[in-house]
Design an enzyme around this catalytic site. Structure first.
Site, short mmCIF file in Angstrom:
data_model
loop_
_atom_site.label_atom_id
_atom_site.label_comp_id
_atom_site.label_asym_id
_atom_site.label_seq_id
_atom_site.Cartn_x
_atom_site.Cartn_y
_atom_site.Cartn_z
N ARG A 117 -15.59 12.66 6.89
CA ARG A 117 -13.78 12.90 7.64
C ARG A 117 -13.69 14.44 6.62
NH1 ARG A 117 -10.39 8.27 7.19
NH2 ARG A 117 -8.92 9.85 7.89
N HIS B 250 0.82 -1.03 -0.51
CA HIS B 250 -0.22 0.04 0.09
C HIS B 250 0.58 1.30 -0.03
CE1 HIS B 250 -3.31 2.86 0.58
NE2 HIS B 250 -3.01 3.31 1.68
N ASP C 15 -15.85 2.50 6.46
CA ASP C 15 -14.84 3.16 5.99
C ASP C 15 -14.86 3.86 5.34
OD1 ASP C 15 -11.97 4.39 5.60
OD2 ASP C 15 -12.36 3.22 3.98
N LYS D 3 -9.60 -1.73 5.04
CA LYS D 3 -8.98 -2.34 3.95
C LYS D 3 -8.71 -3.50 3.85
CE LYS D 3 -9.17 2.58 2.59
NZ LYS D 3 -9.46 3.51 2.28
N1 URA Z 1 -6.32 6.87 2.70
C1 URA Z 1 -7.55 5.90 2.96
O1 URA Z 1 -7.50 4.95 2.38
N2 URA Z 1 -7.39 6.71 4.06
C2 URA Z 1 -7.07 8.24 5.07
O2 URA Z 1 -7.69 7.75 6.16
C3 URA Z 1 -6.23 7.97 4.47
C4 URA Z 1 -5.50 7.96 3.69
#
Ligand code: URA
Length: 430
Positions: A165, A79, A158, A184
């Site tokens: 957010r 990632h 999320d 994730k």
């Molecule tokens: N990438 C994500 O998937 N979530 C975050 O909160 C910040 C970057």
């Protein structure tokens, strides 16, 4: 559970219990906890923080809000927190797969300054970057690697929380970022996770301290969830490699996979990331994994994996070559003085690429696949007056190219002398 009491508790700076966090997120996922209470909790977490245990509980609760995959073979994923010209996944994931580690990779679309791997892959005509989870599992099983966007079935909590957010000033919080990224990745099921945490002008984390804190938190969280994990903190002050855009980035990744370019700090980073994945997933010494990655890149097996994945997902690399051969509107910039390229400001390059149509400012924007910037030099290069520095490109017409070119020129810092560029890897958490 009474949501207001949980909000009071976090506002006062106390640690929430495992059941409180689980029930709050489950209630939010079911639609019983309204957005305003979820936003209030996000703000309280931003201001008060979370302990490692709370962060692990939040991660687990978000992971469990949707479907979780499980793999019978050794799997790993990488990632990246997002960089400019960051096409490394296109090389790293098939490279790790060519070394015998299956790579189930749920990836994203770009928003803002940094592009998404899915957008890049979709410049290959026919490539389906929105497989169903069943089709994704099939491609990973058959080919050993698949890259597709996360579906609505994975971590719905999320997706909804991130949208809140984004508009409530609560993105910049390490516990929230860790829970978002890790939930994730844990739901995707890879056994080993390698994080490339970028820092600098072109990154989400501007300072090395912030990036290192995020890297440590991601590794600790992944390990707490029973996964093997490592992270690199890497420099993102200059674009990665030469291409910043979409189709041009795929072309650059193909050139690396086919051995047309064999040297560069970006290639060293690809090898390191893939080697960490292989070493963790297969319990191999890192030196062995590194050598294996170098060999698989050189012998064309990583390219073969990429080509097999593209074919399995409906893509046509010949049609991609034909797309790259089609004319576009171009503008070249040249050095106006001689010297050494001391810096190339990644953020400025990204803004220019975005203005040409290579990215999105809002989720609904359409991308011009051929738009972008292709650098002619890297940091450290010696240039003379008139030496090419970069080409700007777009397919929709010449409008705006000249103005963008003037902006792009400002990204180059050319000095009489400059130090040799150092490795992109600033820190290792292994
Ligand atoms: N990438 C994500 O998937 N979530 C975050 O909160 C910040 C970057």
């Amino acid at each position: 559970m009474i949501a207001k009491l949980i909000l009071d508790k976090k506002r006062e700076g106390h640690a929430l219990g495992t059941a409180e966090i689980r029930d709050f997120i489950a209630g939010f996922t079911r639609g019983e906890i309204p957005d305003y209470q979820m936003s209030a909790l996000a703000m309280a977490i931003c201001c008060r923080g979370m302990t490692a245990r709370e962060t692990a509980d939040l991660t687990a609760a978000m992971k469990e809000s949707g479907r979780c995959l499980d793999w019978p073979m050794a799997t790993a994923d990488k990632h990246s927190t997002g960089g400019v010209g960051d096409k490394l996944s296109l090389v790293v994931q098939p490279l790790a797969a060519a070394c015998g580690t299956a790579v189930p990779s749920l990836t994203g679309r770009g928003l803002g300054l940094t592009g998404g791997t899915a957008d890049k892959l979709e410049t290959i005509p026919g490539y389906c970057a929105s497989l169903s989870l069943d089709a994704f599992q099939q491609v990973v099983g058959d080919v050993g690697v698949s890259m597709t966007v996360q579906t609505d079935e994975i971590t719905p909590a999320d997706r909804r929380l991130y949208a809140l957010r984004d508009v409530t000033g609560t993105v910049a919080s390490i516990p929230l970022i860790v829970a978002s990224i890790l939930s994730k990745k844990l739901a995707e099921g890879a056994h080993a996770l390698v994080f490339d945490v970028k820092c600098g002008a072109g990154a989400f984390m501007k300072t090395r301290e912030e990036a290192a804190a995020l890297a440590h938190a991601l590794v600790d969280g992944a390990r707490a969830a029973g996964r093997k994990a490592a992270a690199l903190v890497t420099d993102m002050n200059a674009p990665l490699g030469f291409a910043v855009g979409n189709a041009n980035e795929v072309a650059e990744a193909l050139a690396i996979l086919r051995g047309a370019r064999t040297e560069g700090r970006d290639i060293d980073l690809c090898i390191e990331l893939a080697a960490l994945m292989v070493s963790l997933a297969q319990d191999r010494p890192l030196d062995d994994a590194r050598q294996m990655c170098r060999d698989r890149l050189a012998d064309g097996r990583a390219y073969a994996k990429f080509a097999a994945m593209v074919a399995a997902q409906g893509g046509d690399l010949e049609a991609f070559a034909a797309r790259m051969a089609q004319p576009t509107f171009k503008f070249r910039i040249q050095a106006m003085k001689a010297g050494r390229v001391a810096a190339i400001d990644a953020e400025k390059v990204a803004r220019v690429a975005l203005s040409l149509g290579a990215g999105r400012l809002t989720a609904g924007d359409r991308i011009d696949p051929r738009a972008g910037v292709t650098l002619a030099v890297q940091v450290g290069a010696r240039v003379g007056t008139g030496s090419p520095l970069a080409t700007l490109e777009k397919s929709s017409g010449p409008d705006g190219l000249e103005k963008a070119a003037a902006e792009l020129y400002k990204a180059f810092d050319i000095r009489p002398e400059a130090a040799e560029p150092e490795s992109l890897i600033l820190e290792r958490i292994a």
